[in-house]
Design a protein around this motif. Structure first.
Motif, PDB file in Angstrom:
ATOM      1  N   GLN A  27       0.815  -1.196   0.000  1.00  0.00           N
ATOM      2  CA  GLN A  27       0.000   0.000   0.000  1.00  0.00           C
ATOM      3  C   GLN A  27       0.859   1.260   0.000  1.00  0.00           C
ATOM      4  O   GLN A  27       1.906   1.324   0.645  1.00  0.00           O
ATOM      5  CB  GLN A  27      -0.926   0.011   1.216  1.00  0.00           C
ATOM      6  CG  GLN A  27      -1.986  -1.076   1.188  1.00  0.00           C
ATOM      7  CD  GLN A  27      -2.943  -0.989   2.361  1.00  0.00           C
ATOM      8  OE1 GLN A  27      -2.615  -0.437   3.406  1.00  0.00           O
ATOM      9  NE2 GLN A  27      -4.137  -1.533   2.198  1.00  0.00           N
ATOM     10  N   ARG A  28       0.403   2.241  -0.764  1.00  0.00           N
ATOM     11  CA  ARG A  28       1.066   3.547  -0.879  1.00  0.00           C
ATOM     12  C   ARG A  28       2.505   3.421  -1.360  1.00  0.00           C
ATOM     13  O   ARG A  28       3.344   4.267  -1.056  1.00  0.00           O
ATOM     14  CB  ARG A  28       1.001   4.319   0.455  1.00  0.00           C
ATOM     15  CG  ARG A  28      -0.425   4.678   0.886  1.00  0.00           C
ATOM     16  CD  ARG A  28      -0.473   5.300   2.257  1.00  0.00           C
ATOM     17  NE  ARG A  28       0.021   4.374   3.273  1.00  0.00           N
ATOM     18  CZ  ARG A  28      -0.665   3.358   3.776  1.00  0.00           C
ATOM     19  NH1 ARG A  28      -1.907   3.144   3.396  1.00  0.00           N
ATOM     20  NH2 ARG A  28      -0.129   2.548   4.679  1.00  0.00           N
ATOM     21  N   ALA A  29       2.792   2.389  -2.120  1.00  0.00           N
ATOM     22  CA  ALA A  29       4.125   2.268  -2.731  1.00  0.00           C
ATOM     23  C   ALA A  29       4.304   3.328  -3.806  1.00  0.00           C
ATOM     24  O   ALA A  29       5.369   3.922  -3.938  1.00  0.00           O
ATOM     25  CB  ALA A  29       4.315   0.874  -3.323  1.00  0.00           C
ATOM     26  N   GLY A  30       3.268   3.573  -4.603  1.00  0.00           N
ATOM     27  CA  GLY A  30       3.283   4.641  -5.588  1.00  0.00           C
ATOM     28  C   GLY A  30       3.692   4.208  -6.982  1.00  0.00           C
ATOM     29  O   GLY A  30       4.521   3.306  -7.156  1.00  0.00           O
ATOM     30  N   LEU A  31       3.089   4.854  -7.981  1.00  0.00           N
ATOM     31  CA  LEU A  31       3.435   4.604  -9.374  1.00  0.00           C
ATOM     32  C   LEU A  31       3.164   5.850 -10.195  1.00  0.00           C
ATOM     33  O   LEU A  31       2.531   6.802  -9.735  1.00  0.00           O
ATOM     34  CB  LEU A  31       2.660   3.403  -9.931  1.00  0.00           C
ATOM     35  CG  LEU A  31       1.125   3.419  -9.902  1.00  0.00           C
ATOM     36  CD1 LEU A  31       0.527   4.273 -11.022  1.00  0.00           C
ATOM     37  CD2 LEU A  31       0.583   2.000 -10.022  1.00  0.00           C
ATOM     38  N   VAL A  32       3.654   5.818 -11.446  1.00  0.00           N
ATOM     39  CA  VAL A  32       3.437   6.912 -12.389  1.00  0.00           C
ATOM     40  C   VAL A  32       2.936   6.315 -13.695  1.00  0.00           C
ATOM     41  O   VAL A  32       3.521   5.352 -14.204  1.00  0.00           O
ATOM     42  CB  VAL A  32       4.736   7.711 -12.644  1.00  0.00           C
ATOM     43  CG1 VAL A  32       4.499   8.799 -13.691  1.00  0.00           C
ATOM     44  CG2 VAL A  32       5.259   8.322 -11.352  1.00  0.00           C
ATOM     45  N   ARG A  33       1.856   6.873 -14.222  1.00  0.00           N
ATOM     46  CA  ARG A  33       1.356   6.451 -15.528  1.00  0.00           C
ATOM     47  C   ARG A  33       1.754   7.505 -16.564  1.00  0.00           C
ATOM     48  O   ARG A  33       1.478   8.695 -16.387  1.00  0.00           O
ATOM     49  CB  ARG A  33      -0.149   6.259 -15.496  1.00  0.00           C
ATOM     50  CG  ARG A  33      -0.602   5.231 -14.467  1.00  0.00           C
ATOM     51  CD  ARG A  33      -2.039   4.804 -14.694  1.00  0.00           C
ATOM     52  NE  ARG A  33      -2.546   4.026 -13.563  1.00  0.00           N
ATOM     53  CZ  ARG A  33      -2.278   2.742 -13.345  1.00  0.00           C
ATOM     54  NH1 ARG A  33      -1.485   2.084 -14.176  1.00  0.00           N
ATOM     55  NH2 ARG A  33      -2.789   2.112 -12.290  1.00  0.00           N
ATOM     56  N   VAL A  34       2.379   7.053 -17.635  1.00  0.00           N
ATOM     57  CA  VAL A  34       2.831   7.942 -18.699  1.00  0.00           C
ATOM     58  C   VAL A  34       1.944   7.714 -19.916  1.00  0.00           C
ATOM     59  O   VAL A  34       1.837   6.583 -20.406  1.00  0.00           O
ATOM     60  CB  VAL A  34       4.306   7.675 -19.052  1.00  0.00           C
ATOM     61  CG1 VAL A  34       4.748   8.578 -20.204  1.00  0.00           C
ATOM     62  CG2 VAL A  34       5.189   7.889 -17.828  1.00  0.00           C
ATOM     63  N   ILE A  35       1.306   8.771 -20.387  1.00  0.00           N
ATOM     64  CA  ILE A  35       0.477   8.689 -21.579  1.00  0.00           C
ATOM     65  C   ILE A  35       1.225   9.400 -22.702  1.00  0.00           C
ATOM     66  O   ILE A  35       1.487  10.608 -22.623  1.00  0.00           O
ATOM     67  CB  ILE A  35      -0.915   9.329 -21.368  1.00  0.00           C
ATOM     68  CG1 ILE A  35      -1.729   8.509 -20.344  1.00  0.00           C
ATOM     69  CG2 ILE A  35      -1.677   9.388 -22.670  1.00  0.00           C
ATOM     70  CD1 ILE A  35      -1.580   8.939 -18.935  1.00  0.00           C
ATOM     71  N   TYR A  36       1.597   8.643 -23.728  1.00  0.00           N
ATOM     72  CA  TYR A  36       2.329   9.211 -24.860  1.00  0.00           C
ATOM     73  C   TYR A  36       1.375   9.938 -25.789  1.00  0.00           C
ATOM     74  O   TYR A  36       0.280   9.449 -26.102  1.00  0.00           O
ATOM     75  CB  TYR A  36       3.076   8.109 -25.618  1.00  0.00           C
ATOM     76  CG  TYR A  36       4.210   7.501 -24.830  1.00  0.00           C
ATOM     77  CD1 TYR A  36       5.356   8.238 -24.550  1.00  0.00           C
ATOM     78  CD2 TYR A  36       4.130   6.199 -24.351  1.00  0.00           C
ATOM     79  CE1 TYR A  36       6.389   7.690 -23.810  1.00  0.00           C
ATOM     80  CE2 TYR A  36       5.163   5.641 -23.615  1.00  0.00           C
ATOM     81  CZ  TYR A  36       6.295   6.403 -23.345  1.00  0.00           C
ATOM     82  OH  TYR A  36       7.321   5.861 -22.609  1.00  0.00           O
ATOM     83  N   GLY A  37       1.777  11.122 -26.234  1.00  0.00           N
ATOM     84  CA  GLY A  37       0.948  11.898 -27.143  1.00  0.00           C
ATOM     85  C   GLY A  37       0.846  11.248 -28.516  1.00  0.00           C
ATOM     86  O   GLY A  37       1.667  10.412 -28.899  1.00  0.00           O
TER      87      GLY A  37
END
Length: 490
Positions: free
Chosen positions: A47-57
């Motif tokens: 829990q609360r480890a964290g992530l980032v989602r990258v959306i390419y244009g």
């Protein structure tokens, strides 16, 4: 953890496919991408480890990054909050944007919440598929000077860019750092050039000094930068006998004795700064700074700086909050404007616990021309704003010109009136702000599920106007699972 993991492929100034010149362009194709953090996400059961989602244009897909990603060192751990802070810049000058991720609550050895910062490099095939990740952390033989200690919070704030001289830079706030026996004094580390030369900056490392090193100053808790200047907040700064009044300072990227050159440090106890220092004003809690070209100038060498004091009391209205605007030149920092919700013709009314100025974002949409009220814009987060007791802490975002009278072109967006989320208590709109020269990003990581997401508004939006783009869990290929999606976006 190692500080240099070598190269998968040697970068070059003209790497194939990296066009350069576009903000947040991780694959270098000339189309803007976006990184959206959920620092409270559960990763690998933690829990609360964290992530980032990258959306390419350009519809080129999405990437999920975390410490469980093969190319990212470390592993997901409970309460790391990887993605608590984000920054973007071209660290190796190969034409692809690189993503800087802060995890201030990462345990480093036995140091609880020692914190780390990782640079994930872009490439023609995207993030984490080229040069190996670089880590910044404290400890014997590590990249940052100092010993990792409990609650140092390395990476609590980060900012990055390219100076007007063309040099990449990264500033890393370490607001929980103890200096000798002075607890939570705070420092920041400044990383320059492709070679990533690192220096440590305390409050007394320059002449004149930023201020005396004192307990709980939290120097480095807020950072903001552009090609001309670096701004640093010290929101716990005591001014005389007034605790937690707060202070801010502005540096040039020109180095003196290897460190950025301080132009001025200041607080509300100075004759040319509006208001009086009061306990828990928190001046310097938030910062935003953009390049500015005044009339008659032939180049953009100045800046406009906004400083948030969310704990500011307005008469008997406790913690209403305020923001102060400063013009930054080569050797001077001069106040130009005071903003609060009781201002003439400013929309809204200051109320206790609004915390106006808790977050700030700003942009110059045309930096190579003379600045105007249309091109120089500021967004102010008001996370405590409410509509009666039913919608306590609903929150709002107030958008102002950085130049001229604030009430002439201000606007407000909030849940149910612009932000496509239902008006509800404890939504804290305005707690997540970001953006670039083309759009203001307003994150809604909290509140009702149907309203959570990230929304893009024009900088000159009208009150209650709808966003021009949105990213939401469960839509457009973004996984539905989220805890605080949109807490940070770059």
């Amino acid at each position: 953890m190692s500080t240099s993991l070598g190269l998968i492929a040697a970068p070059s100034a003209t790497a194939a496919g990296c066009t350069g010149g576009t903000e947040s362009d991780f694959n270098g194709d000339g189309v803007r991408d976006i990184a959206i953090a959920d620092p409270e996400a559960t990763v690998a059961g933690k829990q609360r480890a964290g992530l980032v989602r990258v959306i390419y244009g350009g519809g080129k897909g999405m990437l999920e990054l975390s410490q469980e990603t093969a190319a990212v060192p470390g592993s997901a751990e409970t309460d790391d909050q990887w993605g608590f802070s984000l920054a973007t810049y071209d660290a190796d000058k190969d034409g692809c944007t690189d993503l800087v991720v802060g995890a201030p609550f990462e345990d480093v050895g036995t140091a609880i919440d020692g914190g780390i910062v990782q640079v994930v490099y872009g490439s023609p095939t995207g993030l984490a598929l080229g040069r190996a990740v670089t880590e910044y952390e404290q400890g014997d033989g590590e990249t940052l000077s100092g010993i990792a200690e409990n609650e140092d919070w390395v990476g609590y704030a980060i900012t990055a860019g390219t100076s007007s001289a063309g040099t990449p830079f990264l500033a890393i706030g370490i607001p929980g750092e103890d200096i000798d026996t002075t607890v939570n004094a705070g420092v920041f580390s400044y990383v320059t050039g492709v070679a990533a030369t690192v220096v440590r900056v305390t409050q007394d490392d320059t002449t004149p000094a930023f201020g005396a090193i004192e307990a709980h100053d939290r120097f480095g808790a807020a950072l903001a930068s552009n090609a001309n200047h670096l701004a640093v907040g010290s929101p716990g700064e005591a001014l005389g006998t007034v605790p937690f009044a707060g202070a801010a300072g502005v540096y040039k990227h020109t180095l003196t004795n290897g460190r950025p050159t301080l132009i001025r440090a200041f607080g509300q106890d100075e004759a040319d700064v509006t208001s009086t220092a009061e306990p828990s004003d928190g001046f310097g809690t938030s910062l935003a700074i953009v390049p500015y070209r005044p009339a008659g100038a032939t180049s953009t060498t100045e800046s406009m700086l906004a400083v948030g004091a969310p704990g500011e009391d307005l008469a008997t209205t406790v913690d209403a909050g305020a923001v102060q605007i400063f013009r930054v030149g080569a050797t001077t920092v001069t106040e130009t404007q005071w903003l609060d919700q009781n201002g003439s013709e400013v929309r809204g009314t200051a109320e206790p616990g609004d915390f106006f100025g808790q977050r700030l974002a700003a942009a110059n949409t045309s930096p190579n021309t003379v600045g105007t009220a249309t091109t120089m814009r500021l967004a102010v987060g008001v996370p405590g704003d409410e509509i009666s007791d039913v919608y306590s802490e609903k929150g709002a975002v107030h958008i102002f010109p950085l130049l001229g009278e604030p009430g002439l072109s201000d606007a407000v967006v909030d849940p149910g009136a612009g932000i496509p989320a239902p008006a509800a208590a404890h939504s804290f709109a305005g707690l997540s702000l970001g953006g670039n020269s083309s759009a203001l990003y307003v994150g809604m990581p909290y509140g009702p599920e149907e309203g959570r997401g990230l929304y893009a508004f024009p900088w000159n939006t009208e009150t209650g106007a709808a966003p021009t783009a949105s990213w939401k869990p469960g839509e457009g290929g973004i996984p539905a699972e989220n805890v605080a999606f949109g807490a940070v976006a770059r």
